[in-house]
Design a protein around this motif. Structure first.
Motif, mmCIF file in Angstrom:
data_model
loop_
_atom_site.group_PDB
_atom_site.id
_atom_site.type_symbol
_atom_site.label_atom_id
_atom_site.label_comp_id
_atom_site.label_asym_id
_atom_site.label_seq_id
_atom_site.Cartn_x
_atom_site.Cartn_y
_atom_site.Cartn_z
ATOM 1 N N LEU A 113 7.183 -9.780 0.996
ATOM 2 C CA LEU A 113 6.367 -8.809 0.656
ATOM 3 C C LEU A 113 7.083 -7.507 0.237
ATOM 4 O O LEU A 113 6.863 -6.762 -0.633
ATOM 5 N N SER A 114 8.199 -7.279 0.878
ATOM 6 C CA SER A 114 9.217 -6.148 0.488
ATOM 7 C C SER A 114 9.679 -6.384 -0.877
ATOM 8 O O SER A 114 10.022 -5.283 -1.547
ATOM 9 N N GLN A 115 9.731 -7.631 -1.496
ATOM 10 C CA GLN A 115 10.174 -7.795 -2.836
ATOM 11 C C GLN A 115 8.904 -7.346 -3.882
ATOM 12 O O GLN A 115 9.076 -7.499 -5.054
ATOM 13 N N ASP A 116 7.779 -7.020 -3.207
ATOM 14 C CA ASP A 116 6.674 -6.589 -4.275
ATOM 15 C C ASP A 116 6.197 -7.640 -5.194
ATOM 16 O O ASP A 116 6.488 -7.495 -6.482
ATOM 17 N N PRO A 117 5.544 -8.624 -4.681
ATOM 18 C CA PRO A 117 5.182 -9.740 -5.635
ATOM 19 C C PRO A 117 4.023 -9.437 -6.671
ATOM 20 O O PRO A 117 3.429 -10.475 -7.174
ATOM 21 N N ARG A 118 3.362 -8.221 -6.919
ATOM 22 C CA ARG A 118 2.516 -7.932 -7.616
ATOM 23 C C ARG A 118 2.738 -8.241 -8.949
ATOM 24 O O ARG A 118 4.054 -8.308 -9.373
ATOM 25 N N PRO A 119 1.963 -8.487 -10.120
ATOM 26 C CA PRO A 119 2.508 -8.438 -11.422
ATOM 27 C C PRO A 119 3.005 -7.435 -11.833
ATOM 28 O O PRO A 119 3.069 -6.282 -11.183
ATOM 29 N N ALA A 120 3.834 -7.614 -12.806
ATOM 30 C CA ALA A 120 4.994 -6.753 -13.368
ATOM 31 C C ALA A 120 4.418 -5.417 -13.628
ATOM 32 O O ALA A 120 4.827 -4.016 -13.356
ATOM 33 N N ARG B 218 1.932 -3.892 -12.452
ATOM 34 C CA ARG B 218 1.494 -3.077 -11.345
ATOM 35 C C ARG B 218 2.532 -2.595 -10.451
ATOM 36 O O ARG B 218 2.342 -1.573 -9.440
ATOM 37 N N GLN B 219 3.566 -3.207 -10.377
ATOM 38 C CA GLN B 219 4.934 -2.805 -9.517
ATOM 39 C C GLN B 219 5.378 -1.163 -9.603
ATOM 40 O O GLN B 219 5.773 -0.821 -8.528
ATOM 41 N N SER B 220 4.946 -0.678 -10.726
ATOM 42 C CA SER B 220 5.007 0.862 -10.647
ATOM 43 C C SER B 220 4.271 1.597 -9.976
ATOM 44 O O SER B 220 4.458 2.712 -9.785
ATOM 45 N N GLN B 221 3.101 1.106 -9.641
ATOM 46 C CA GLN B 221 1.937 1.763 -8.854
ATOM 47 C C GLN B 221 2.211 1.825 -7.441
ATOM 48 O O GLN B 221 2.162 1.014 -6.682
ATOM 49 N N ASP B 222 2.372 3.182 -6.793
ATOM 50 C CA ASP B 222 2.639 3.358 -5.307
ATOM 51 C C ASP B 222 1.321 3.324 -4.693
ATOM 52 O O ASP B 222 1.344 3.463 -3.342
ATOM 53 N N ASN B 223 0.073 3.657 -5.206
ATOM 54 C CA ASN B 223 -1.010 3.733 -4.545
ATOM 55 C C ASN B 223 -1.873 2.599 -5.470
ATOM 56 O O ASN B 223 -2.263 3.055 -6.541
ATOM 57 N N ASP B 224 -2.264 1.516 -4.910
ATOM 58 C CA ASP B 224 -3.141 0.315 -5.727
ATOM 59 C C ASP B 224 -4.181 0.046 -4.770
ATOM 60 O O ASP B 224 -4.212 -0.495 -3.630
ATOM 61 N N PRO B 225 -5.469 0.160 -5.369
ATOM 62 C CA PRO B 225 -6.705 -0.115 -4.506
ATOM 63 C C PRO B 225 -6.831 -1.623 -4.166
ATOM 64 O O PRO B 225 -7.689 -1.906 -3.398
ATOM 65 N N LYS B 226 -6.469 -2.176 -4.992
ATOM 66 C CA LYS B 226 -6.680 -3.669 -4.821
ATOM 67 C C LYS B 226 -6.000 -4.299 -3.618
ATOM 68 O O LYS B 226 -4.903 -3.822 -3.349
ATOM 69 N N THR B 227 -6.676 -5.280 -2.946
ATOM 70 C CA THR B 227 -6.361 -5.904 -1.584
ATOM 71 C C THR B 227 -5.506 -7.413 -2.106
ATOM 72 O O THR B 227 -6.323 -8.022 -2.853
ATOM 73 N N TYR B 228 -4.425 -7.601 -2.082
ATOM 74 C CA TYR B 228 -3.889 -8.904 -2.379
ATOM 75 C C TYR B 228 -3.887 -9.889 -1.306
ATOM 76 O O TYR B 228 -4.055 -9.385 0.100
ATOM 77 N N GLN B 229 -3.897 -11.132 -1.573
ATOM 78 C CA GLN B 229 -3.894 -12.140 -0.602
ATOM 79 C C GLN B 229 -2.764 -13.355 -0.640
ATOM 80 O O GLN B 229 -2.372 -13.511 -1.779
ATOM 81 N N VAL B 230 -2.034 -13.824 0.343
ATOM 82 C CA VAL B 230 -1.061 -14.763 0.247
ATOM 83 C C VAL B 230 -1.407 -15.701 1.562
ATOM 84 O O VAL B 230 -1.541 -15.007 2.497
ATOM 85 N N ILE B 231 -1.028 -16.980 1.262
ATOM 86 C CA ILE B 231 -1.175 -17.848 2.498
ATOM 87 C C ILE B 231 0.508 -18.388 2.518
ATOM 88 O O ILE B 231 1.281 -18.689 1.835
ATOM 89 N N PHE B 232 1.084 -18.084 3.833
ATOM 90 C CA PHE B 232 2.097 -18.678 4.489
ATOM 91 C C PHE B 232 1.747 -19.648 5.797
ATOM 92 O O PHE B 232 1.040 -18.972 6.482
ATOM 93 N N TYR B 233 2.332 -20.520 5.559
ATOM 94 C CA TYR B 233 1.869 -21.933 6.830
ATOM 95 C C TYR B 233 0.475 -21.957 6.756
ATOM 96 O O TYR B 233 -0.010 -21.943 5.456
ATOM 97 N N ASP B 234 -0.298 -21.890 7.830
ATOM 98 C CA ASP B 234 -1.834 -21.948 7.686
ATOM 99 C C ASP B 234 -2.350 -20.482 7.903
ATOM 100 O O ASP B 234 -3.544 -20.380 8.508
ATOM 101 N N VAL C 53 -0.804 -2.041 -1.253
ATOM 102 C CA VAL C 53 0.430 -0.997 -1.573
ATOM 103 C C VAL C 53 -0.297 0.290 -1.273
ATOM 104 O O VAL C 53 -1.189 0.678 -2.294
ATOM 105 N N GLU C 54 0.420 1.158 -0.288
ATOM 106 C CA GLU C 54 -0.284 2.544 -0.157
ATOM 107 C C GLU C 54 0.832 3.487 -0.006
ATOM 108 O O GLU C 54 1.805 3.135 0.672
ATOM 109 N N ASN C 55 0.867 4.477 -0.684
ATOM 110 C CA ASN C 55 2.064 5.504 -0.419
ATOM 111 C C ASN C 55 3.396 5.029 -0.572
ATOM 112 O O ASN C 55 4.406 5.141 0.194
#
Lengths: 237, 237
Positions: A191-198, A200-216, A223-225
């Motif tokens: 997540l430190s590599q910011d996997p959001r779409p290109a 969005r990556q310039s947005q330092d405050n983004d209201p959207k909640t993202y989801q990812v599955i690692f293992y189970d 992204v906030e501040n």
């Protein structure tokens, strides 16, 4: 020269990996230390096939982008690192959408083991989706594979800055209650590599909640501040 | 996960190369400067497919070992560099006889050109047989492909010594009368690596005359007093 117009490939094994979907898999696998293994498929499930492999520190895996095969190819592809709207030739890209959907990754060799009659090759630094069919394992040979003077101007010019990753109290409690000892490191690295779409990556405050599955685990974050905040880790239902 | 048991591959182009047979192709392509090109096959014969490729100094070519496909695979292969009688696992080798006969080579990018409606990518430092089907072209990315700390103990321990290469008067005259400006360099680079079978390589005086074809020339040579002596270059009949 006589040759068939097409060749057939047979998987020699499959990847077991913490990555259950493409989103958030790092583009630079060396930045994350995700571990997984190649489980050999019969008739390749044979220790002889791997004899001597312990003498190499790194290996190449060739694999099939099996989730993309139905989507065909086009002569040019979008280059996300160039802003998303530039297009480059498919052969000038490492796009997964391409003629003959073959990918190649260097991985660390973590050794061979047998579990319940199944031979597996443990590997580290992977960027491979769980279930990926593997068609090839080859030693990484520094004298032929490591090109000291290689230059890549198109993709190397703009390394992505790493974002700090924080966990809410709830997420920390959930992290401590789950069994995967490397999950926290994996979340931070990916997540430190910011996997959001290109775009969005310039947005330092983004209201959207993202989801990812690692293992189970189903991981929620936003992204906030300028920082990535992990808000929840639930078992996948 | 649903997947087919086999995947199909289609060549995207073919190699044009001075190497007309496998014998004498260097194992370490970086030691020779052989030039060739990839001629794109329709529908890939399209300049758009290569757009932006000039920004990379080196490229990966994935190709089919098309002359070996009928010969199947076995779990272990002979390791010539280990004396010929040791066997290592096929996945611990770069043997051309393997499940899914796919090879990969790093080449220098020498640029794109169009000749008579045919788009071709010129490449250098190749170890590829003329006519080899290419299934993939990808940029070489130093950050992911060049592994600074990779170790390969099995194959790197015994680099082959280079032999001096001399030409008889007759061979020199034939060399001067033929049109390929890089043929002499190619002969010296390839034969200095002593392409004889492993069990012969220790013989500094070998009565046998060997033959190799580069471009359209049939080259005869032998090993005498520890040196390679090129005795004749005839046009291939």
């Amino acid at each position: 020269m006589s040759e068939p117009s097409a060749f057939g490939l047979t998987p020699i094994g499959h990847i077991a990996s913490p990555f259950k979907q493409k989103f958030a898999i790092p583009r630079q696998p060396a930045l994350a230390n995700a571990r997984g293994c190649v489980r050999l498929t019969p008739p390749f499930n044979d220790a002889n096939c791997l004899r001597g492999i312990e003498t190499y520190s790194h290996l190449w895996l060739l694999f099939i982008f099996h989730e993309n095969l139905d989507q065909g190819w086009s002569p040019t592809v979008r280059a996300p690192r160039l802003g998303g709207n530039s297009r480059i030739g498919v052969f000038a890209s490492r796009s997964t959408f391409r003629p003959n959907g073959i990918g190649m990754s260097v991985v660390k060799n973590l050794g061979v083991e047998q579990l319940n009659g199944q031979w597996q090759l443990n590997v580290g630094g992977i960027d491979l989706l769980d279930g990926t069919p593997v068609i090839h394992i080859k030693p990484y040979l520094p004298y032929s594979d490591s090109v000291a003077d290689a230059e890549a101007h198109l993709l190397d010019e703009h390394p992505l800055p790493a974002r700090e990753v924080h966990f809410t109290e709830q997420a920390t409690a959930q992290l401590n209650a789950q069994p995967h000892t490397d999950l926290q490191a994996l979340i931070i690295q990916c997540l430190s590599q910011d996997p959001r779409p290109a775009y969005r990556q310039s947005q330092d405050n983004d209201p959207k909640t993202y989801q990812v599955i690692f293992y189970d685990r189903d991981i929620q974050w936003r992204v906030e501040n300028g920082k990535v905040l992990v808000t929840s880790l639930q078992p996948v239902s």
